[in-house]
Design an enzyme around this catalytic site. Sequence first.
Site, PDB file in Angstrom:
ATOM      1  N   GLU A   1      36.708  81.181  87.464  1.00 39.32           N
ATOM      2  CA  GLU A   1      37.971  81.446  88.156  1.00 39.32           C
ATOM      3  C   GLU A   1      37.967  80.994  89.607  1.00 39.32           C
ATOM      4  O   GLU A   1      38.984  80.509  90.118  1.00 39.32           O
ATOM      5  CB  GLU A   1      38.305  82.941  88.070  1.00 39.32           C
ATOM      6  CG  GLU A   1      38.702  83.432  86.682  1.00 39.32           C
ATOM      7  CD  GLU A   1      37.531  83.831  85.802  1.00 39.32           C
ATOM      8  OE1 GLU A   1      36.366  83.644  86.231  1.00 39.32           O
ATOM      9  OE2 GLU A   1      37.762  84.343  84.688  1.00 39.32           O
TER      10      GLU A   1
ATOM     11  N   HIS B   1      40.064  96.248  82.012  1.00 35.87           N
ATOM     12  CA  HIS B   1      41.076  95.414  81.341  1.00 35.87           C
ATOM     13  C   HIS B   1      42.447  96.074  81.278  1.00 35.87           C
ATOM     14  O   HIS B   1      43.264  95.700  80.427  1.00 35.87           O
ATOM     15  CB  HIS B   1      40.643  95.089  79.904  1.00 35.87           C
ATOM     16  CG  HIS B   1      39.499  94.132  79.799  1.00 35.87           C
ATOM     17  ND1 HIS B   1      38.195  94.501  80.012  1.00 35.87           N
ATOM     18  CD2 HIS B   1      39.457  92.800  79.511  1.00 35.87           C
ATOM     19  CE1 HIS B   1      37.403  93.451  79.854  1.00 35.87           C
ATOM     20  NE2 HIS B   1      38.151  92.412  79.547  1.00 35.87           N
TER      21      HIS B   1
HETATM   22  C1  LIG Z   1      35.341  86.972  84.732  1.00 38.27           C
HETATM   23  C2  LIG Z   1      35.969  87.021  83.382  1.00 38.27           C
HETATM   24  N1  LIG Z   1      36.769  86.007  83.013  1.00 38.27           N
HETATM   25  C3  LIG Z   1      37.352  86.008  81.804  1.00 38.27           C
HETATM   26  C4  LIG Z   1      37.155  87.034  80.917  1.00 38.27           C
HETATM   27  C5  LIG Z   1      37.853  87.046  79.556  1.00 38.27           C
HETATM   28  N2  LIG Z   1      36.902  86.774  78.495  1.00 38.27           N
HETATM   29  C6  LIG Z   1      36.366  87.769  77.765  1.00 38.27           C
HETATM   30  S1  LIG Z   1      35.259  87.200  76.659  1.00 38.27           S
HETATM   31  C7  LIG Z   1      35.501  85.610  77.143  1.00 38.27           C
HETATM   32  C8  LIG Z   1      34.735  84.509  76.515  1.00 38.27           C
HETATM   33  C9  LIG Z   1      33.298  84.678  76.780  1.00 38.27           C
HETATM   34  O1  LIG Z   1      32.596  83.633  76.206  1.00 38.27           O
HETATM   35  P1  LIG Z   1      31.043  83.727  76.072  1.00 38.27           P
HETATM   36  O2  LIG Z   1      30.446  84.027  77.408  1.00 38.27           O
HETATM   37  O3  LIG Z   1      30.591  82.497  75.409  1.00 38.27           O
HETATM   38  O4  LIG Z   1      30.807  85.007  75.174  1.00 38.27           O
HETATM   39  P2  LIG Z   1      31.247  85.246  73.652  1.00 38.27           P
HETATM   40  O5  LIG Z   1      32.591  85.893  73.697  1.00 38.27           O
HETATM   41  O6  LIG Z   1      31.266  83.949  72.987  1.00 38.27           O
HETATM   42  O7  LIG Z   1      30.230  86.191  73.113  1.00 38.27           O
HETATM   43  C10 LIG Z   1      36.444  85.533  78.152  1.00 38.27           C
HETATM   44  C11 LIG Z   1      36.907  84.291  78.799  1.00 38.27           C
HETATM   45  C12 LIG Z   1      36.331  88.095  81.354  1.00 38.27           C
HETATM   46  N3  LIG Z   1      36.097  89.158  80.573  1.00 38.27           N
HETATM   47  N4  LIG Z   1      35.748  88.052  82.561  1.00 38.27           N
END
Ligand SMILES: Cc1ncc(C[n+]2csc(CCOP(=O)(O)OP(=O)(O)O)c2C)c(N)n1
Lengths: 339, 339, 329, 329
Positions: free
Chosen positions: A65, A134
């Site tokens: 971000e 959230h």
């Molecule tokens: C700082 C932040 N940005 C965006 C999100 C929204 N978000 C939740 S899970 C996710 C994807 C995460 O991907 P990854 O790290 O690969 O974990 P996975 O869900 O695949 O286990 C996002 C963008 C968040 N929780 N925190």
Amino acid sequence: MTISNERKLTIARAMAESIQEEMQVDPTVFVMGEDIAALGGVYGNTRGLLDEFGPERIRDTPISETAFIGAAVGAAQDGMRPVVELMFVDFFGVCFDAIYNLMAKNNYFSGGNVKVPMVLMTSTGGGYSDAGQHSQCLYGTFAHLPGMKVVAPSNAYDAKGLMTAAMRDDSPVVYMYHKGLQGMGWLGTEEGATVHVPDESYTVEIGKAKVVREGTDVTIVSLGMGVHQGLAAAATLAEQGVNAEVVDLVSLVPLDRDTIRQSVAKTGRLIVVDEDYMSYGVSAEVIASVTEHDISVLKAAPKRIAYPDVPIPYARVMEQYCLPNADKIVAAFGEMKVA
Amino acid sequence: MTISNERKLTIARAMAESIQEEMQVDPTVFVMGEDIAALGGVYGNTRGLLDEFGPERIRDTPISETAFIGAAVGAAQDGMRPVVELMFVDFFGVCFDAIYNLMAKNNYFSGGNVKVPMVLMTSTGGGYSDAGQHSQCLYGTFAHLPGMKVVAPSNAYDAKGLMTAAMRDDSPVVYMYHKGLQGMGWLGTEEGATVHVPDESYTVEIGKAKVVREGTDVTIVSLGMGVHQGLAAAATLAEQGVNAEVVDLVSLVPLDRDTIRQSVAKTGRLIVVDEDYMSYGVSAEVIASVTEHDISVLKAAPKRIAYPDVPIPYARVMEQYCLPNADKIVAAFGEMKVA
Amino acid sequence: MAPTPEQQQWMYRMMVTSRKFEEAIATIYMEGKTPAFNMADGPIPGEMHLSNGQEPVAVGVCAHLEADDVVTATHRPHHQAIAKGVNLERMAAEIFGKKTGLSGGRGGHMHIFDADVNFACSGIIAQGMGPAVGAALSRKMQNKPGVAVAFVGEGAVNQGGWHEAMNLAALWKVPFVCVIEDNAWGISVAKGASTSVANNSDRAAAYGVPGKRIEGNDPYAIYEAAGEAVARARAGDGPTLLEVDTYRLAGHFIGDAEGYRPEGEKDALFEKDPIPKMRDKMVADGVATAAEMDAIENEAAATVDAAIKYARDSADPSPEDALTKVFAA
Amino acid sequence: MAPTPEQQQWMYRMMVTSRKFEEAIATIYMEGKTPAFNMADGPIPGEMHLSNGQEPVAVGVCAHLEADDVVTATHRPHHQAIAKGVNLERMAAEIFGKKTGLSGGRGGHMHIFDADVNFACSGIIAQGMGPAVGAALSRKMQNKPGVAVAFVGEGAVNQGGWHEAMNLAALWKVPFVCVIEDNAWGISVAKGASTSVANNSDRAAAYGVPGKRIEGNDPYAIYEAAGEAVARARAGDGPTLLEVDTYRLAGHFIGDAEGYRPEGEKDALFEKDPIPKMRDKMVADGVATAAEMDAIENEAAATVDAAIKYARDSADPSPEDALTKVFAA
Ligand SMILES: Cc1ncc(C[n+]2csc(CCOP(=O)(O)OP(=O)(O)O)c2C)c(N)n1
Ligand SMILES: Cc1ncc(C[n+]2csc(CCOP(=O)(O)OP(=O)(O)O)c2C)c(N)n1
Ligand SMILES: [Mg+2]
Ligand SMILES: [Mg+2]
């Protein structure tokens, strides 16, 4: 006046339509954010845009971000008009410097020689047990800091018009949409948010509050979800013979203090409803804006119904206990003593 | 009562002494931050500690606020009591998630099973032309969000006692010290901040405001630098036969609303002085706390003197124009109409 | 690729201009601050970060840039601004907090913005990165020429925003160059006490982009490496990471007692001062005569004098100007 | 270093427990959400991120950890929690939002905290990194045993906080391991659309620490690599970065339509399901008989049933409990 064949849209659709129409006429507009392309935005506000505009202008980002909001600032300064999404407002803590120290201040720091025409859209609000990282609103947090306009629509008509106005504004605009008003299939939605939306492009003025229900006995001031709670409370109060006026702030920065003050001058009573945390937030600002101006119009001490100063709990019973609702507003009116 | 041979300390020295004494008795206390070791802190609050405690416990960090504040959270949860420095509060935007979503909320998220006993100390304030990314107070920003206590000393006595109390608190405490009160050689300092400080360790209660001047005609509420402006204004008003009461909030979270309300109940008039931005901040919260409680005690509409909603300008004439000062307080009193 | 004689003369002129400008600023900064030093006093108040010693980085890189290219600079921006062609009179006026300043006195020394040459600053460490990558993206999307360069200090590389922006730039293959000015210190913290690798150029591997370290604070070597990086960016081949070994001859800001520096470090730095070194080399290489070099120096001094005079002679802003330009007109 | 038969049985038991737990959760999650799916309804409201498919990572790593070691987990924490020994009944109760939950219902599925086994979560991407490094620092400073492991997704590696914490851990040489669960997706964004290098393990070079990628979602290979990393940390030799190739069999959260997945991707994943694969291997290797494996499965099912029953039978918190535990008692 409801004309039955008028087209009703959800806020999500209205936002997407506004962006779509503006992208069709303005090649400098593009959208950037997490999951805004193939997924169409977690809250549906960019749905369909990828197909029409492709992945360059509907641009998924890494979970970075600070970088992509900072990049939006740089692109805006270079002649583009980015619309950038912070998926949940709760995530502002990882990137707020790019928002409040760059996006918001570079116009000022440059003496107006560098403009930062961009829109930061972000989802707010709880009520569906998404817990404390959230579900926040953080209206006061954004509105407190200078240099960014801050708007929050309560219905799809305003949602479209505000988004179009925001994209055309030469100043940065933070656009805060409440999840519980979006009209997503998988999330409960407030029906009153889904209203008639004209096909054609139009703007809703940033900085102007709306009296969404006229009344004489008490002024209920709110924004976003709280407006619907205010209207519901007003309906209940009407059954009790109380005629409530409901003011939808629409915009937190600029804040339309005149409209609030005029309403309270008429009704003599003020209740502020805010889903953001109680202390040091919107509810206090509205009350202070009225009382610093003129206390002689007040027939009773103003009241506020806001989220208590606690992190947002997960369990439904606890969360619902904390949230504002129409019953709390009605009860607050009942407690207002005549001064 | 001033005893001439009493030891006077600057706030910087008082902070360092508090940390020193606590580190001598509590091996879990350590300090982390940028330039806090060899340099002794840009604002002097860790001067001398490196020599006594060494680089493990007086630990310079990379410019990685998210990581080292996050690390402080993890260390606190693991039994340590970190004192961590965010050099300027203006930098909160690069690391606020670690502060407001972890430090502040993990006690709650864990149902109290995990404690986060840490102190986040940070410098605030302007007045010396350091421009818009190095001069903010942001009191309202921190105080708005739940889970962290927030204190701001106006003098060295409170500075020492609050720091000791903060280090012993099992909850996270944000400790906001104003640069203009620190007593640094290279920066102007408010003389009133440098006061007698006892040698031995003691605490000042977090959450308790102080009436620093008693009066009957108007209540001036402030914190940090504004307290001294309030006292100066009170001195001027006294020459005019007006007897002002000055309340030093000391703590923003918890906010001692009782002390404020009692004072205004006595004086009937309220002026809030705040170097943080005007809207959606401390000044509104203090006014709302009074007016939502009881408007009948007010003889005039409350007033606020706060930083206007603009980024902080560099040029001296512009910055000084925006800052609160004693003259503005005196003028505000003059404008207060009898209701 | 070596700089042409004209380029060398330009580089030297910019280095000297920057040095003389900062010498003037340093002197004026102390006006009104004696006998008691108070940062708030005098014609130039606030923090003052000088870049003297680091001039080779600015000129070696900016020799490859046009007005149309974008530079984001740091809290230590004078050398970069001068090499990028920022209006010196209006920059001086900004530092004096005058109405004629680039921003009418709103920004000051840490917020130098000159839209005419696409120059911007931030006082927050590493926060020039995102905007530079975004400007580069803007050029790519609009199919317009131009590269964006972000200057950062070696301390900034440990900041999260730096990492995010490097990844973004590499992923999107935008015309971007990150130039790290490794002056060995982040305020009082030595590089080795903040950075887990010896050379930040090695961190380029984390993004799949070329990384290069340039030793010796040498304007020629910097020129060459920057030339390749800028050419790569212009060709659409994506970003490059450069780390330049340099040093600051002054403290972190004026007033810094520099107690953290090891004994003798500063004297050694002055021995290596890149400005007399470049002069000697240019004369030795026959690029310019000693008289020509003198002329350049005199012209630079005159330019600086004129800028300072402009700043001094300009009017203060009105106090109420503070309330304007918050939003776009 | 291969897992002993007992360790293999433990690993299999934990994988099955996690799988069955999530199957139960997934079923119950839909209660009250038909015919109209509304995330706010039913006994388990809110977002629900399942980890099925990723169990090998949790067990391969946690096989090397004691209760005293520290784990920070993500928004997708069940498998990690179970492998770390979090109290399953109280975790289930937390997910049901009950008074008996680990946090009395304040945290929910994204905020699982169990102080007894030093387990914590954050719903903010990459924000387990700093606290894990801090816990590791705490152990080092106090001369106490214990390592800290932060699990993150591959998407998290592009977050600034990840970079800062890696640098800090390497610089201070604390007993820390970062385990990246590379399930190829960050919600709907493929790794290649977010990450400028193919393997995040290559990013270890940016911190001067060992980095290793483990292919095939293979509990044995993970066990081995994690064993080395944890041993290194315990020996005081500093952090290690591991990236594990894994996959999620479900959507990002329950309700995710997964329209972004290429055709056929999911079926192929189910073919590779690591649980039957491990079972077959253990039986083939003579580590356990089919009957013994059945017994493990049945015991796991019984454990899960008991936990769910405990959660269901527990009382709701009082609404006013929302206002308590904001500050330490
Ligand atoms: C700082 C932040 N940005 C965006 C999100 C929204 N978000 C939740 S899970 C996710 C994807 C995460 O991907 P990854 O790290 O690969 O974990 P996975 O869900 O695949 O286990 C996002 C963008 C968040 N929780 N925190
Ligand atoms: C996010 C942030 N953290 C801390 C600071 C305070 N600060 C200003 S300059 C500086 C040191 C920067 O070091 P480096 O990047 O090496 O640049 P140099 O000063 O050496 O040119 C620090 C820590 C800041 N401005 N921003
Ligand atoms: Mg440096
Ligand atoms: Mg993933």
